[in-house]
Design an enzyme around this catalytic site. Structure first.
Site, PDB file in Angstrom:
ATOM      1  N   HIS A 298       6.741 -27.321   2.420  1.00  0.00           N
ATOM      2  CA  HIS A 298       5.933 -28.423   1.895  1.00  0.00           C
ATOM      3  C   HIS A 298       4.911 -27.886   0.910  1.00  0.00           C
ATOM      4  CE1 HIS A 298       7.688 -31.141   4.877  1.00  0.00           C
ATOM      5  NE2 HIS A 298       7.828 -30.000   5.535  1.00  0.00           N
TER       6      HIS A 298
ATOM      7  N   LYS B 275     -12.693   2.432  -2.899  1.00  0.00           N
ATOM      8  CA  LYS B 275     -13.827   2.794  -2.035  1.00  0.00           C
ATOM      9  C   LYS B 275     -14.894   3.533  -2.858  1.00  0.00           C
ATOM     10  CE  LYS B 275     -11.213   3.093   2.342  1.00  0.00           C
ATOM     11  NZ  LYS B 275     -10.771   3.878   3.494  1.00  0.00           N
TER      12      LYS B 275
ATOM     13  N   GLU C 194       0.843  -1.202   0.000  1.00  0.00           N
ATOM     14  CA  GLU C 194       0.000   0.000   0.000  1.00  0.00           C
ATOM     15  C   GLU C 194       0.883   1.257   0.000  1.00  0.00           C
ATOM     16  OE1 GLU C 194      -3.461  -0.383   2.563  1.00  0.00           O
ATOM     17  OE2 GLU C 194      -3.741   1.767   2.566  1.00  0.00           O
TER      18      GLU C 194
HETATM   19  O1  PA5 Z   1      -3.608   2.132   5.444  1.00  0.00           O
HETATM   20  C1  PA5 Z   1      -4.663   2.665   5.109  1.00  0.00           C
HETATM   21  O2  PA5 Z   1      -4.762   3.886   4.990  1.00  0.00           O
HETATM   22  C2  PA5 Z   1      -5.911   1.845   4.859  1.00  0.00           C
HETATM   23  O3  PA5 Z   1      -5.635   0.483   4.792  1.00  0.00           O
HETATM   24  C3  PA5 Z   1      -6.916   2.093   5.974  1.00  0.00           C
HETATM   25  O4  PA5 Z   1      -6.365   1.698   7.188  1.00  0.00           O
HETATM   26  C4  PA5 Z   1      -8.227   1.335   5.724  1.00  0.00           C
HETATM   27  O5  PA5 Z   1      -8.789   1.716   4.493  1.00  0.00           O
HETATM   28  C5  PA5 Z   1      -9.237   1.605   6.843  1.00  0.00           C
HETATM   29  O6  PA5 Z   1      -9.455   2.971   6.975  1.00  0.00           O
HETATM   30  P1  PA5 Z   1     -10.099   3.568   8.267  1.00  0.00           P
HETATM   31  O7  PA5 Z   1      -9.220   3.294   9.425  1.00  0.00           O
HETATM   32  O8  PA5 Z   1     -10.229   5.035   7.980  1.00  0.00           O
HETATM   33  O9  PA5 Z   1     -11.443   2.918   8.462  1.00  0.00           O
END
Ligand code: PA5
Length: 524
Positions: free
Chosen positions: A352, A455, A323
């Site tokens: 394995h 999203k 990410e």
């Molecule tokens: O690292 C990130 O920004 C994302 O993976 C968020 O953690 C994820 O989309 C969840 O977002 P939020 O904590 O606002 O619900």
């Protein structure tokens, strides 16, 4: 390479950090002896950028945000007294709250104590807490048992709730969402709320929130009078939030030593802030990633911890690395399609399975072994003078040898044991390696436009579902006719897919046609 030369190379490049009880062996990566010197200007630029970031620069330029996860474990570094106080107050609030819950001073209406934690969150609001709970938990000894809802999958949520059957009266829910607006988490919360209400329990008396002040979830928690609210900060990204309330609250409730986790991370930060590359394991990791992938993600990163407790490390790092580094554009807006793919589970189990391909198949990866010196509970001799832990150790070293023997590259990160301090060290080590790598390849490692795009796209699909459903009648219509009716002919395929979903779940009636375009739908 002859054995003596290899042994010399091992010793030459071994980065041992006594204060962290950690060593990084990069000798089985195939960089040349001149490589570290060649990369000196680039890594020095990365050090300089990191120093600015830690001082409070707007390192996440696209979102105009500071990047402050390093302050969480050393609040004295925070750029303002206000931020320092926020961090300190948050940790104090978590410790007091956990102590109150454990002592029964904060308790549910229908039981003497909360004994179970149900954490609801996704992505950065779940992967860290799940990794830590699994790595450090001791079933039977933990102060509270922790379960997770990290998806909007109703069947998955039902399975988690089934584990809590008969114990909801003693369950404390934590809704974790930085933004406070993530639908998956809102949905998890709604389904869990329904489960509480259907057995006559007042959800508000069983739930706390971890979210940014003023977010939708924060407002809901305030308006509904939830037990408590814990802050998330604008300057902490989801995937680097494990050492904020996101990770510390569930860990403290479980009874894990959050002080030690913070201390381990702070100690690692101190070491990896150093600008002598040979003694900086985060910089060496980043440089090895750069070397192995050509700075272009040409090879995948396989994480192979030889320790069951570190099983979820690969998933945690998959998010942290992919990410952060998986970016289409560089910081000047040029198309670069960056990233490094990460996967893995644990050894020796994986030997394995896919290790067959690693040894003999396509050579498109480099391995990071995690070797834990202390075997733990290793008292049984499975053969004369040989334990199960000896086998685990032997398999790890053997696999490293077998891979190297076939020109496969690997690094080995050795730690003393899996305890709270080590987990803090590992989190900090990889967080900084990712930051350095982001600088090396000139991308913003702290935003996630792809996640945001996903999203938005999901919201558009649900909008089409609602509009198409509203046009359903008693007379059969095809997806194409419904698309026309809602003025969305360009989205006919998506409309077909949502209609199939509704039909499969018994919410509308479907009559199969010879082709998808001929299949019709109507109200039940
Ligand atoms: O690292 C990130 O920004 C994302 O993976 C968020 O953690 C994820 O989309 C969840 O977002 P939020 O904590 O606002 O619900």
């Amino acid at each position: 390479m002859d054995p003596q030369a290899l042994w010399d190379r091992y010793q030459k490049y071994l980065c041992t950090v006594d204060s962290l009880n950690l060593a990084l062996d990069i000798s089985r990566m195939d960089f040349s002896d001149g490589y570290l010197a060649e990369m000196k200007p680039q890594i020095e630029a990365a050090y300089a950028e990191m120093a600015e970031l830690e001082k409070g620069a707007i390192a996440n330029a696209d979102e105009q945000r500071m990047v402050g996860h390093y302050w969480l474990r050393n609040p004295q570094l925070a750029p303002t007294a206000e931020i320092r106080d926020e961090i300190e107050q948050s940790v104090a609030q978590i410790k007091t709250f956990a102590a109150d819950v454990h002592a029964g001073r904060v308790k549910p209406p229908g039981a003497g104590k909360f004994t179970q934690v149900l954490s609801i969150g996704i992505g950065g609001s779940a992967l860290g807490p799940m990794f830590v709970a699994d790595a450090l938990g001791q079933p039977g000894d933990d102060k509270m048992r922790v379960a997770f809802v990290d998806n909007t999958d109703p069947d998955g949520i039902a399975r988690t709730l089934a584990k809590l059957k008969g114990r909801l009266t003693e369950t404390l829910c934590i809704v974790i969402t930085k933004s406070g607006g993530t639908p998956d988490t809102r949905n998890g919360m709604m389904v869990v709320r329904h489960a509480f209400e259907s057995v006559g329990l007042d959800f508000e008396k069983h739930v706390v929130a971890v979210t940014m002040k003023g977010s939708k979830m924060d407002q809901l928690a305030e308006n509904q009078g939830w037990i408590a609210r814990f802050p998330m900060f604008d300057w902490v990204g989801g995937r680097t939030s494990e050492l904020s309330a996101v990770g510390l609250l569930p860990a403290a409730l479980q009874g894990l030593n959050i002080e030690e986790m913070l201390a381990g991370a702070a100690a690692c930060d101190e070491v990896t802030r150093g600008t002598r590359t040979a003694t900086n394991p985060s910089a060496l990791l980043a440089l090895m990633w750069y070397h192995a992938t050509g700075g272009k993600g040409q090879k995948d990163m396989v994480m192979l911890p030889y320790k069951d407790r570190l099983l979820l490390l690969s998933r945690y790092l998959q998010q942290l690395v992919m990410e952060s580094l998986g970016k289409r554009l560089d910081r000047e807006g040029n198309r670069v399609d960056q990233g490094i793919a990460v996967y893995g589970n644990k050894g020796s189990t994986d030997q394995h399975a896919y290790v067959q391909q690693l040894r003999d198949g396509v050579n498109n990866f480099f391995v990071t072994f995690i070797h834990v010196l202390e075997a733990g509970h290793d008292t049984v001799e499975v053969e004369p003078n040989t334990t199960a832990g000896d086998y685990l150790n032997g398999f790890q070293i053997g696999t490293r040898e077998a891979l190297f023997g076939n020109d496969r590259q690997s690094m080995t990160l050795t730690v003393g044991q899996v305890d709270a301090r080590t987990i803090g060290v590992l989190i900090a080590l990889f967080e900084r390696a990712v930051g350095f790598y982001g600088s090396l390849v000139n991308i913003n490692a702290y935003h996630q436009p792809g996640v945001e795009a996903g999203k938005k796209a999901a919201a558009a699909v649900l909008d089409l579902q609602n509009r198409a459903s509203a046009k359903l009648s008693d007379s059969p219509q095809t997806a194409g006719q419904l698309a026309l009716a809602i003025d969305a002919v360009e989205s006919v395929e998506i409309i077909y897919l949502v209609l199939e979903h509704l039909a499969a779940n018994g919410r509308i009636k479907r009559t199969a046609g010879a082709f998808p375009a001929e299949t019709t739908y109507c109200q039940k």
